[in-house]
Motif scaffolding. Sequence first.
Motif, PDB file in Angstrom:
ATOM      1  N   ARG B 207       0.799  -1.226   0.000  1.00  0.00           N
ATOM      2  CA  ARG B 207       0.000   0.000   0.000  1.00  0.00           C
ATOM      3  C   ARG B 207       0.836   1.283   0.000  1.00  0.00           C
ATOM      4  N   TYR B 208       0.580   2.106  -0.961  1.00  0.00           N
ATOM      5  CA  TYR B 208       1.154   3.451  -1.082  1.00  0.00           C
ATOM      6  C   TYR B 208       2.678   3.485  -1.143  1.00  0.00           C
ATOM      7  N   SER B 209       3.328   2.371  -1.419  1.00  0.00           N
ATOM      8  CA  SER B 209       4.781   2.433  -1.307  1.00  0.00           C
ATOM      9  C   SER B 209       5.481   2.677  -2.638  1.00  0.00           C
ATOM     10  N   ALA B 210       4.770   2.576  -3.740  1.00  0.00           N
ATOM     11  CA  ALA B 210       5.398   2.846  -5.036  1.00  0.00           C
ATOM     12  C   ALA B 210       4.301   3.074  -6.070  1.00  0.00           C
TER      13      ALA B 210
END
Lengths: 162, 784
Positions: B207-210
């Motif tokens: 989640r939301y990391s790349a």
Amino acid sequence: MTMVKQFFKNFFLVELLKGLRVTGGQLISKKITVQYPDEKTPKSPRFRGLHALRRYANGEERCIACKLCEAVCPALAITIDSTEREDGTRRTTRYDVDLFKCIYCGFCEEACPVDSIVLTDIHEFHFEEKGMNVIDKVKLLEIGDKYERDIASARHKDAPYR
Amino acid sequence: MATIEIDGKSLEVENGTMIIKAADEAGIYIPRFCYHEKLSIAANCRMCMVDIEKAPKPMPACATPVADGMKISTLSERAVEAQKGTMEFLLINHPLDCPICDQGGECPLQDQALGYGKDVSRFTEKKRVVEDKDIGPLIATAMTRCIHCTRCVRFGQEVAGIMEMGGTGRGEHMEITTFLGGSIDSEVSGNMIDLCPVGALTSKPYRYSARSWELQNHDAVSPHDCVGANLHIQTLRNEVKRIVPRDNSAVNECWISDRDRFGYEAVNSPERLTQPMLKSGDHWEVTDWKTAFSKVVQGLQTEINSAGPEGVAALISPLATNEEGYLFQKLLRSMDCDNIDHRLRQVDFLADSQQNLYSGAELPLEKLSTISSVLLVGSNIRKEQPLLGLKLRAASLGGSKIYAINSLDYHFNFKLDGALIVEPSTVPAALAGVALDVSRIVGTDLPEQFSAWAQLGGNRDVYSDIAEVLVADSAESLIILGDSCRQHPHYSVILAISNWIREVCGVKRIDLHEANGVGLTQNGCVPKNSENNALNLVSNPRSAYLLYGLDCVEDSIYGNVLEDSLKKANFVVSFSAFKSESMNHADVVLPITPYTECSGHFTNVEGMTQRSNAAALPRGEARPGWKVLRVLANQLSLSGFDFVDLNDVNSEMENTISEKPFEYPHDIEITLPDKHNGQDSNKLFHRIMDVPIYRVDPLVRRATALQKTADNSIRPIAGLNVEQAREFTLRDGTLMNVVTPEGNGISIQVQADNRVPVNCIYIPAGYIETAPLGVATHLTLEEV
Ligand code: SF4
Ligand code: SF4
Ligand code: SF4
Ligand code: FES
């Protein structure tokens, strides 16, 4: 005949006096020299200088780590790491701009869906140490906080033309 | 065959094909959301509208079969108008939050909105809002984004076999949700993330990391099971961000299991070893490779000088690549030592007397989904090999008959036509019972040693059912031996009986392996002399041990014994990617890399060898195992280790690999059944053991999200037959003491478990807590 004309022209320093007229005119006309840095020339609201990250009025940072600015940047000057903040929102953990790489094209500002990254009209900045050319998120937000009024008014002035 | 015309291109297609499929094959693009090749047709998104000549209105291409002479246009004004109309409706309630959506950049809705959407919305009313659901540690939801294509629902229903998602309400109020708000517990649930055409279901650990566009793809192969699912490991700035499937119709189709998908979390964990380390006194000192190698060389040479090469034992994790296995055994054998094994979850090695006894699969894995009958022996295939479980489910839906002989009444994702749930010691007897009925049907005598077993199996109707089905269509029948067989004290008997059955009636057999077991067996990670098998190496302490990629306590079912032997040993080297308990017994620790940072080959149970590429650079000072082994061999002044790259190792391996990788044992010496000492005393329980899905290897045990799933419990929980639990007046979670006949005991939470037969207790392996029980088959149970 021409030669005679030329002779008299040279003899009476006509060309020189013509030139001196301009000089004389300038001597007595109103000066436009500004006493930089005490005085400055006006800048367009579209001026593209140092970057800043903006906040909303409630103090929340605008940036949502969508990485569109990073993707659009032609100079690969922006580096972002993102994660989920405790409150579940999408946020950056790192937002670096390399001011040596940046070509001040303003594409990042154009790409940003939330008007977070902006180019301010600040162009007078320098670095004293190696590595200071990369400015991080904290710094960018500080710049944004400090110049928010100028940034907002510049966007406001430009709005009708967009 | 029908002749149709799509956009002026005339095509010959099979009657009954849907237009969308015909168009796909011809390379003509039709937009779609709900249609998916591997799922049934729902036709509920209406995005695939096409214009058919003489039809009064546009028709959905995914649900309209072709007819001879059909003239279809995907680009006519009417078709495009219909597609654009559908898009406008879809976007009415879509939140348009692409910038924060993890699907952004790889989203069919985003892409198709670009092609078919309007630039301005005409919808000025309120958008509907749907609450997000918490559906477990693996999948993040944003249900406002859902477009109700029902792909996730159909996946659960059709492919995974447990309907966990469903639609409630209708029209504006329709919501996709789990039943009663529960979590999604399927072992293949991650595939819904890939299926969801919008960002409603996304990966929670990622989640939301790349962003999808900045990830680099690397082709890899999953090491977690013996299927060898094809993966794309995706990295950003040298860090593994996520893993997605790579299509391969011969292996995993387009699915992967959650273990394959989320196991990568371990490689980013703080438990990674990044420096060689030396034990000095009771603490660890970081060192450099040079010092570490000289220490290993010195230590090994001292032990070999005093105890001879026989004093060295090498144990390797089945997760290792073929190259690592090959070099490891070559290193040992160059020192005249045959003490090498990877089978740390096997206790019966009698079948070893046959060379090349290890069978893999006798048929391509692809065929599994069309097989006509299956007998599962000692296997929870759904959790052991999730992708094969899916294939069996497909087979079962296609009408094949599936039977099981198990000690636990596992919940499968397919229907069993008959199940025999017997205490573990009776499993070979039950199989012998089937063999007896097979012998009756085909009219051959059952060899005497099997009859002795068959008598113990008793007389049961289901034997003849199974036998009849197996014999009836024997070429299309299959016996699958699972992990519990491999761990069984009479594994050789099970092998021999199943072998006899396949010889007399021609059924096929699959002997499921752990991870890369087939590759390691082929490449010499089994002793040439069966006496040197893993159990012997562990239970007769040696003076030096080389451990490769093992958490010794969890990765072996006799980890307790191994631990004792390590304590007694003079010199222990651990090659490991992670810090672990087993480090405590080592003298030198050499950091190697997990599969994400190490290229190599894996061989699956079918015998298919596939290359897996390193996706990231090694962390810190850690190095790919094959390089470490190569340098170590050089340091030991062994010849024949001058490899420059992996291809060198590979070409040497290809020349040495045995011609016939799979052969079958014929006359294994058959042990006769033990006297059942358990029956007399009603206090003695049979132990049922298995290794739960997320405890099998060092990677999954460190994958944080997987550890939080319902398939895993952080601490082991024992299961007792429901009736007997009542006798004990046991409330769920009561602590009880479980003691082996030798007097080793643990206290463990016990709960009533409806899968457990009478007089049995289920205690999982793969936990440090349950290791003291070792492989004891009988246990006493006392209240604390
Ligand atoms: S102004 Fe242009 S070059 Fe500079 S950071 Fe923004 S997009 Fe990149
Ligand atoms: S500054 Fe704007 S464009 Fe860049 S990541 Fe943040 S929200 Fe996206
Ligand atoms: S959650 Fe995704 S896959 Fe499921 S119905 Fe909604 S859009 Fe389709
Ligand atoms: S793809 Fe045809 S209706 Fe959805």
